[in-house]
Design an enzyme around this catalytic site. Structure first.
Site, PDB file in Angstrom:
ATOM      1  N   HIS A 199       0.846  -1.198   0.000  1.00  0.00           N
ATOM      2  CA  HIS A 199       0.000   0.000   0.000  1.00  0.00           C
ATOM      3  C   HIS A 199       0.886   1.253   0.000  1.00  0.00           C
ATOM      4  O   HIS A 199       0.680   2.173  -0.802  1.00  0.00           O
ATOM      5  CB  HIS A 199      -0.918  -0.003   1.225  1.00  0.00           C
ATOM      6  CG  HIS A 199      -1.535   1.325   1.551  1.00  0.00           C
ATOM      7  ND1 HIS A 199      -2.507   1.903   0.771  1.00  0.00           N
ATOM      8  CD2 HIS A 199      -1.305   2.205   2.561  1.00  0.00           C
ATOM      9  CE1 HIS A 199      -2.858   3.075   1.293  1.00  0.00           C
ATOM     10  NE2 HIS A 199      -2.129   3.276   2.371  1.00  0.00           N
ATOM     11  N   GLU A 220      12.119  12.474   0.910  1.00  0.00           N
ATOM     12  CA  GLU A 220      11.032  11.951   0.081  1.00  0.00           C
ATOM     13  C   GLU A 220       9.688  12.579   0.471  1.00  0.00           C
ATOM     14  O   GLU A 220       8.850  12.877  -0.384  1.00  0.00           O
ATOM     15  CB  GLU A 220      10.973  10.419   0.212  1.00  0.00           C
ATOM     16  CG  GLU A 220       9.768   9.744  -0.438  1.00  0.00           C
ATOM     17  CD  GLU A 220       9.734   9.873  -1.950  1.00  0.00           C
ATOM     18  OE1 GLU A 220      10.811  10.036  -2.562  1.00  0.00           O
ATOM     19  OE2 GLU A 220       8.628   9.822  -2.516  1.00  0.00           O
ATOM     20  N   TYR A 271       9.231  15.516   1.498  1.00  0.00           N
ATOM     21  CA  TYR A 271       9.164  16.858   0.920  1.00  0.00           C
ATOM     22  C   TYR A 271       9.142  16.812  -0.600  1.00  0.00           C
ATOM     23  O   TYR A 271       8.624  17.726  -1.244  1.00  0.00           O
ATOM     24  CB  TYR A 271      10.314  17.718   1.464  1.00  0.00           C
ATOM     25  CG  TYR A 271      10.083  17.959   2.929  1.00  0.00           C
ATOM     26  CD1 TYR A 271       9.181  18.935   3.344  1.00  0.00           C
ATOM     27  CD2 TYR A 271      10.657  17.141   3.886  1.00  0.00           C
ATOM     28  CE1 TYR A 271       8.889  19.108   4.678  1.00  0.00           C
ATOM     29  CE2 TYR A 271      10.373  17.319   5.229  1.00  0.00           C
ATOM     30  CZ  TYR A 271       9.491  18.292   5.620  1.00  0.00           C
ATOM     31  OH  TYR A 271       9.187  18.457   6.941  1.00  0.00           O
ATOM     32  N   SER A 294      -0.097  27.238  -3.730  1.00  0.00           N
ATOM     33  CA  SER A 294       0.292  28.644  -3.912  1.00  0.00           C
ATOM     34  C   SER A 294      -0.201  29.205  -5.240  1.00  0.00           C
ATOM     35  O   SER A 294      -0.162  30.414  -5.461  1.00  0.00           O
ATOM     36  CB  SER A 294       1.814  28.787  -3.850  1.00  0.00           C
ATOM     37  OG  SER A 294       2.299  28.244  -2.650  1.00  0.00           O
ATOM     38  N   HIS A 307      15.550  11.528  12.988  1.00  0.00           N
ATOM     39  CA  HIS A 307      14.399  11.661  13.887  1.00  0.00           C
ATOM     40  C   HIS A 307      13.408  10.516  13.680  1.00  0.00           C
ATOM     41  O   HIS A 307      12.469  10.380  14.444  1.00  0.00           O
ATOM     42  CB  HIS A 307      13.713  13.034  13.747  1.00  0.00           C
ATOM     43  CG  HIS A 307      13.066  13.279  12.432  1.00  0.00           C
ATOM     44  ND1 HIS A 307      13.049  14.493  11.822  1.00  0.00           N
ATOM     45  CD2 HIS A 307      12.401  12.461  11.592  1.00  0.00           C
ATOM     46  CE1 HIS A 307      12.407  14.411  10.680  1.00  0.00           C
ATOM     47  NE2 HIS A 307      12.006  13.189  10.519  1.00  0.00           N
ATOM     48  N   HIS A 308      13.637   9.699  12.636  1.00  0.00           N
ATOM     49  CA  HIS A 308      12.822   8.486  12.473  1.00  0.00           C
ATOM     50  C   HIS A 308      13.389   7.339  13.301  1.00  0.00           C
ATOM     51  O   HIS A 308      12.859   6.236  13.279  1.00  0.00           O
ATOM     52  CB  HIS A 308      12.773   8.066  11.004  1.00  0.00           C
ATOM     53  CG  HIS A 308      12.092   9.071  10.128  1.00  0.00           C
ATOM     54  ND1 HIS A 308      10.746   9.018   9.851  1.00  0.00           N
ATOM     55  CD2 HIS A 308      12.556  10.161   9.493  1.00  0.00           C
ATOM     56  CE1 HIS A 308      10.420  10.035   9.071  1.00  0.00           C
ATOM     57  NE2 HIS A 308      11.501  10.739   8.833  1.00  0.00           N
ATOM     58  N   LYS A 347       5.154  29.470   5.313  1.00  0.00           N
ATOM     59  CA  LYS A 347       4.263  29.129   4.198  1.00  0.00           C
ATOM     60  C   LYS A 347       2.799  29.263   4.606  1.00  0.00           C
ATOM     61  O   LYS A 347       1.995  29.877   3.908  1.00  0.00           O
ATOM     62  CB  LYS A 347       4.508  27.681   3.754  1.00  0.00           C
ATOM     63  CG  LYS A 347       5.884  27.471   3.207  1.00  0.00           C
ATOM     64  CD  LYS A 347       5.807  26.645   1.960  1.00  0.00           C
ATOM     65  CE  LYS A 347       6.998  26.897   1.103  1.00  0.00           C
ATOM     66  NZ  LYS A 347       6.726  26.994  -0.288  1.00  0.00           N
TER      67      LYS A 347
END
Ligand SMILES: [Cu+2]
Lengths: 528, 379
Positions: free
Chosen positions: A78, A256, A258, A269, A303-304, A332
Site C-alpha cells: 500500500h 522523500e 518533501y 500557492s 528523527h525516524h 508558508k
C-alpha cells in the site's frame, strides 16, 4: 536547440500520431502528462484497494479475512504503490502538463527522455506488483524495507530492489528534464523570480530527488548483496550494523516526504491567489522557505530513529534540527493565510481542496512538532499516532493538492467544465471521511496501539471500527472523482480560455485556448 | 460448594477484568508510573496546548477571512503583498516558541538517557515472536510468550471470541516481575530481527537490535500490572508478542526471586531423570503449540510454499540425529535455532512429540538428559 525549435515551427499544425501507438511513442509533454496522470489514478485505486483490505481486517478484533503475513504485504505494498505509483507520478504528470505552459515553452527540453522516464516507471511498478503473485508473497517488511527482516523475504527481495533501481532511474531522468526545461526554456522576460511558484517548487524538488535517490538505490543494493553475495553491511555477525541501513534509508526517506509535499505547496500557492483574486502575499519568501525546507529535510533524517539507541548528542541534534523545519513551514502557512486576507474569496472545488490542505496539513505539522521532541517520541514512535500524523501530511499533501490541481486545470486540459456540484460533493465526502479515518488513529496511538499489526487488544476496538468505516467511505468517494473526470473528458459545458475569473493574471496557461492545441508556445510569448 | 467457589471467584474476576478493560479506553497518553513517563506526559501536554494556541490564532484568522472576505458578501480584493517586516515577525515568533518547547524536551531527554547507578540489570532479548528475560544479578532466565488463550482466539476461523478473552493479545504465559522503587537498567538485544520493547506506562520504548545492546532504565513507583507489546514490525506474528510487567513491593519481589530459584532447581532435576515416552509426548504437545504451531500450524500441515509440514516431513520421520540438529540449530532462512530458547526438557519433549504425532509413527523418543549433554558439548 534553437535550430530544432525553428524546424518544428514549420510543422506546427501537425497533431498527434493516429491510434494507440500515439500513447506509446509520444514525446509530447501534454500526452506524457496525461499518461502520468492516468497511471497515477490507476495506482491510486490499486493502493486504495490494499488500504481497504487493511481496514477490513482491522474492522474488529480477531483475524477474519487474511493471514498476518499477507496483511504485512498489504501495508508494505500500500505504501510503496501510493508513494511511488500514485503520488509521485501524479505530480510528475502535473509538471509535464503545466511547466512548459507556465514558462511559455513549446515542450519539455528533452522529449524522448520524457517518454523513457514514463515507461521505465511503468515497468518498475509492474515488477514490484509481480511479487504479489509469487510464491512467498510480496515484500512484507514495511515500505522502509528494514533488514534483517526484509532479508527473510526470499524471492521478492531482488524484484523489490530492481524495482527501486528502475523507479530511481525514472525519477532522476524526469528530474533532469524538469531542471533543464526550467533553466533553459523560459520565454524571454520570464525571469526566475517571475516564474509561477509551482515551477519553483518542482525545480527544488528535482534537485532534491537527484540528491537522495542514489543513496536509496545504494542502500537497497547493499541489501541485495547481503542477501545473495555474501556481504555483511547490515549483519552484526560480519561486522555490519542493521541501523546503518536505517540511516541510509531515512537520508532518502525524509526528503522523500518533501519531494511529495513541495510540489503540493506549489499547487496550493497557485490556486489560493486565483480564488482570492489577489497576488500571493510573499512570493520571494515562499521561494526561500521552499529552499530552506529542502535543505533542512536532508539533515534531519535520524528523527525516524530516536529509539535505536543513538548517543545523547545525536538525539538532541536531530531533535533541534527537526524542530527548525517548523519555521519555514510556518512561513508558508502564514503566507497562504495572508493571501486570503482581505481577498475576494470564492470557493470552487479547487479552492476547497487547497484551503482544506492548508488547515489539515498545519494540523499534521502540529503532530510533526510533537514527534520531533525526542523524549516524547519514545512514546509516539511506531504507534498509530505516527500513522495518523503521516496520513495527515502525506494524504493531505499528496492527494488534496492533486485534486485541487485536477479540478483547477481539467477545464483547460479538456475544454469542458467539470460538474461543480459533484466536485463539491466529492470534496465534502473526502474531507469528512478522511478525518473520520485518521483523526481517531491519534487516540489509538496515544492509548498504546502499535502500527503494522493485523489484530489488536479489545480496548482499541471502537476507534478501529470508526476508522474502518471512514476508510470505506473515503475509498468509495474516489469513485465519484473517477466519474467526474470521465464525464468532463467526454463532454460538458464549454470552458472559456481563462476558465476562472481573471485567471490570466495568475499564469500563462490561461492565455491559451481551452483545450490547448497539441503544440503550444511554438513562438515564445512576451512577458512584461 | 467448595469446588464452585474458586470457579465463581474466577468468573467474578473475569467480569471485573472485562469492565476494567472497557475502562482502559483512552484518548491520551497514560501519565504512567515513573518519573520519566510523567515528564514525557507533561511535555506532551505542554506542546499540545501550545499547538492549540497557535491553531486558534492561525485558523481563527483564516476562518475570519473565509467568512468575511467572501466575494458573495461583496468583498473587494485588496492588492497588498510583500512585507519584509511581517515576514520577519512570523519567522522570529515561531522560533521563540520552539525554544520554549526545546528546553523541557532537552531536560527529559537527558534524564531518560542516564542509566547509571542501577540497582539491578535485566537483559531483554527479542525473538520472533517472544521475549526472553534474564536477571543478570539473580541468574533467573525465562521466555515470555503470548498467553495460550489469546493465541487460540487470534487464529483465523477461531471459535473463541476475542471479546471473551481477558486481556486479549496483551497477556503472557510468564510476565516480567520487577520490584518497585528500584532503578532497573534494561539491556536490550535481539536474536533474529529488530523488535521494540514498549510499555506505555513506563514512558518509553526501545529497539532491540540483533548483535547490539541498547539501554534504558525505569524506576516504577506503584505496584501493579503494566501491559505493552512489540512496537517494531518483526515479521508475521509482530502483533502477537505482548509484554507484561508485574511490579511488586520489595518483599513480594524477594519472595518471587526465591520461588524462581526453587523452580530452577526442580527443572535441573527434571532434566536429569528418565522420562516415559507418554510424558514426553504430552509435554511436547504443549511446547509445540506455543512454539511451533504459529508456522508449522496446529495440525502439523505447515503452509505450502512457506512453512514445511511436520506431518510426513523427511526431517521428522528420518534419523533422529538430524531432527535434533534442525530443532537445536535452526534451518533454512526462517526456522530459528531453539537451543537457547527452550530448555532440555522442552526440547526433548517437542522432538519426541513431533516424531509421534500428525500421523508420524516413528515410535522413538529422546531423553532430556541426552539433549542436555548435547547442549553442554556444543557450548
Ligand atoms: Cu517483535
Amino acid at each position: 536547440m534553437t535550430a530544432a525549435a525553428t524546424t518544428h515551427d514549420e510543422y506546427h499544425d501537425h497533431g498527434p500520431a493516429k491510434g494507440f501507438m500515439r500513447w506509446i511513442v509520444t514525446t509530447n509533454h501534454k500526452d506524457i502528462g496525461t499518461l502520468y496522470l492516468v497511471f497515477a489514478l490507476v495506482m491510486f485505486f490499486v493502493g486504495g484497494i490494499m488500504a481497504m483490505v487493511i481496514r477490513m481486517e482491522l474492522f474488529e478484533p480477531g483475524m477474519q479475512f487474511v493471514d498476518p503475513q499477507f496483511f504485512n504485504s498489504m501495508t508494505t505494498m500500500h505504501a510503496l504503490v501510493m508513494v511511488f505509483g500514485a503520488v509521485m507520478p501524479a505530480f510528475a504528470g502535473l509538471a509535464n502538463w503545466m511547466i512548459p505552459m507556465m514558462i511559455g515553452a513549446p515542450d519539455m527540453a528533452l522529449p524522448r527522455l520524457n517518454n523513457m522516464s514514463f515507461w521505465v516507471l511503468v515497468f518498475a511498478v509492474l515488477l514490484l506488483a509481480s511479487t504479489l503473485f509469487m510464491e512467498g508473497g510480496a515484500p512484507a517488511a514495511g515500505w522502509t524495507l528494514y533488514p534483517p527482516l526484509v532479508l527473510q523475504g526470499g524471492n521478492n527481495l531482488p524484484f523489490a530492489v530492481f524495482s527501486v533501481h528502475l523507479l530511481g532511474v525514472s525519477s532522476i531522468l524526469a528530474s533532469i528534464n524538469i531542471i533543464v526545461t526550467i533553466l533553459n526554456m523560459r520565454a524571454p522576460g520570464m525571469t526566475m523570480m517571475k516564474m509561477p511558484l509551482f515551477c519553483w517548487t518542482w525545480l527544488i524538488t528535482a534537485f532534491l530527488l537527484i540528491a537522495v535517490l542514489p543513496v536509496f538505490a545504494a542502500a537497497v543494493t547493499m541489501l541485495l548483496t547481503d542477501a545473495h553475495f555474501g556481504t555483511s553491511f547490515f549483519d552484526a555477525a560480519g561486522g555490519g550494523d542493521p541501523v546503518l541501513y536505517q540511516h541510509l534509508f531515512w537520508f532518502f526517506g525524509h526528503p522523500e516526504v518533501y519531494i511529495i509535499v513541495l510540489p503540493a505547496f506549489g499547487v496550493v500557492s497557485t490556486v489560493i491567489p486565483t480564488f482570492s483574486r489577489k497576488p500571493l502575499f510573499g512570493y520571494s519568501s515562499m521561494v526561500y522557505a521552499t529552499a530552506s525546507i529542502a535543505f533542512l529535510s536532508m539533515i534531519v533524517w535520524a528523527h525516524h530513529q530516536f529509539t535505536v539507541g543513538m548517543p545523547l548528542a545525536g538525539e538532541l541534534y536531530f531533535m533541534y534540527a527537526t524542530m527548525l523545519i517548523a519555521v519555514p513551514t510556518g512561513v508558508k502557512v502564514l503566507n497562504w493565510t495572508a493571501t486570503m486576507w482581505k481577498g475576494s474569496l470564492t470557493f470552487e472545488t479547487p479552492m476547497l481542496f487547497a484551503v482544506a490542505f492548508v488547515v489539515l496539513f498545519t494540523f499534521g505539522g502540529f503532530t510533526g512538532v510533537m514527534l520531533s521532541l525526542a523524549p516524547a517520541d519514545f512514546q509516539y514512535h511506531d504507534s498509530y499516532f505516527v500513522v495518523a500524523h503521516f496520513h495527515y501530511t502525506l494524504v493531505v499533501g499528496g492527494t488534496f493538492p492533486v485534486f485541487a490541481a485536477v479540478y483547477y486545470w481539467l477545464p483547460k486540459w479538456t475544454g469542458h467544465m467539470y460538474n461543480e456540484k459533484l466536485g463539491q460533493l466529492h470534496f465534502w465526502l473526502t474531507l469528512f471521511s478522511f478525518n473520520l479515518t485518521f483523526l481517531v488513529q491519534h487516540f489509538l496511538g496515544l492509548a498504546g496501539m502499535p502500527r503494522r499489526i493485523p489484530d489488536y487488544a479489545i480496548q482499541f476496538a471502537d476507534f478501529n471500527m470508526i476508522s474502518s468505516i471512514g476508510a470505506f467511505i473515503l475509498g468509495a468517494s474516489q469513485l465519484l472523482f473517477l466519474y467526474i473526470v470521465v464525464q468532463t473528458i467526454r463532454g460538458g459545458e464549454k470552458a472559456t480560455d481563462e476558465v476562472w475569473e481573471d485567471a490570466a493574471k495568475h499564469g500563462l496557461e490561461w492565455t491559451l485556448p481551452s483545450p490547448p492545441p497539441y503544440h503550444t508556445f511554438a513562438t515564445a510569448p512576451e512577458i512584461k | 460448594m467448595k469446588k464452585t467457589k474458586p470457579l465463581l471467584t474466577a468468573l467474578a474476576m473475569l467480569v471485573l477484568g472485562m469492565s476494567a478493560a472497557q475502562a482502559e479506553y483512552a484518548l491520551n497518553l497514560p501519565t504512567g508510573v515513573t518519573q520519566i513517563s510523567r515528564e514525557v506526559y507533561d511535555l506532551h501536554m505542554t506542546v499540545i496546548w501550545i499547538c492549540v494556541g497557535i491553531g486558534v490564532v492561525v485558523f481563527g484568522a483564516m476562518f475570519y477571512s473565509i467568512y468575511h472576505h467572501r466575494k458573495s458578501r461583496g468583498a473587494v480584493a485588496a492588492q497588498f503583498h510583500e512585507s519584509t517586516k511581517v515576514e520577519i515577525v512570523w519567522t522570529v515568533i515561531p522560533f521563540i516558541i520552539l525554544i520554549s518547547m526545546a528546553i523541557p524536551a532537552t531536560k527529559a531527554m537527558i534524564d531518560m538517557d542516564d542509566t547509571s547507578n542501577a540497582d539491578l540489570s535485566i537483559k531483554v532479548t527479542g525473538y520472533q515472536w517472544k521475549w526472553r528475560y534474564e536477571y543478570l544479578d539473580e541468574g533467573i532466565d525465562f521466555m515470555s510468550n503470548l498467553d495460550p488463550l489469546s493465541n487460540a482466539a487470534r487464529q483465523k476461523g477461531s471459535t473463541i471470541k476475542p471479546e471473551r478473552v481477558l486481556h486479549y493479545l496483551r497477556n503472557v504465559d510468564r510476565p516480567l516481575v520487577v520490584p518497585v522503587n528500584k532503578k532497573i537498567r534494561f539491556l536490550f538485544t535481539a536474536a533474529d530481527v529488530i523488535h521494540s520493547w514498549w510499555v506505555p506506562e513506563l514512558g518509553w520504548k526501545k529497539d532491540t537490535i540483533p548483535g547490539f545492546i541498547t539501554e534504558a532504565w525505569t524506576k516504577i513507583e506503584k505496584p501493579g500490572v503494566y501491559r505493552g507489546q512489540c512496537a517494531e514490525l518483526c515479521g508475521k506474528d509482530h502483533g502477537f508478542m505482548p509484554i507484561v510487567v508485574v511490579a511488586k513491593t520489595e518483599e513480594e519481589y524477594a519472595q518471587w526471586v526465591a520461588e524462581q530459584k526453587g523452580e530452577a532447581a526442580a527443572k535441573v532435576e527434571a532434566a536429569g531423570k528418565t522420562w516415559t515416552q507418554d510424558d514426553l509426548i504430552a509435554t511436547g504437545e504443549k511446547v509445540y503449540n506455543s512454539n511451533c504451531a504459529s508456522c508449522h500450524q496446529a495440525n502439523g500441515e505447515g503452509v505450502p510454499g512457506t512453512f514445511p509440514a511436520i506431518a510426513g516431513s523427511p526431517v521428522v520421520t528420518g534419523p533422529i540425529e538430524r531432527h535434533i540438529e534442525v530443532v537445536l540449530k535452526g534451518g533454512g532462512s526462517m526456522m530459528p535455532p531453539f537451543a537457547d530458547t527452550l530448555d532440555a526438557v522442552d526440547l526433548a519433549a517437542v522432538i519426541s512429540f513431533q516424531r509421534n504425532a500428525f500421523g508420524n509413527n516413528i515410535g522413538d523418543a529422546v531423553q532430556p538428559s541426552d539433549i542436555r549433554s548435547r547442549l553442554a558439548s556444543s557450548r
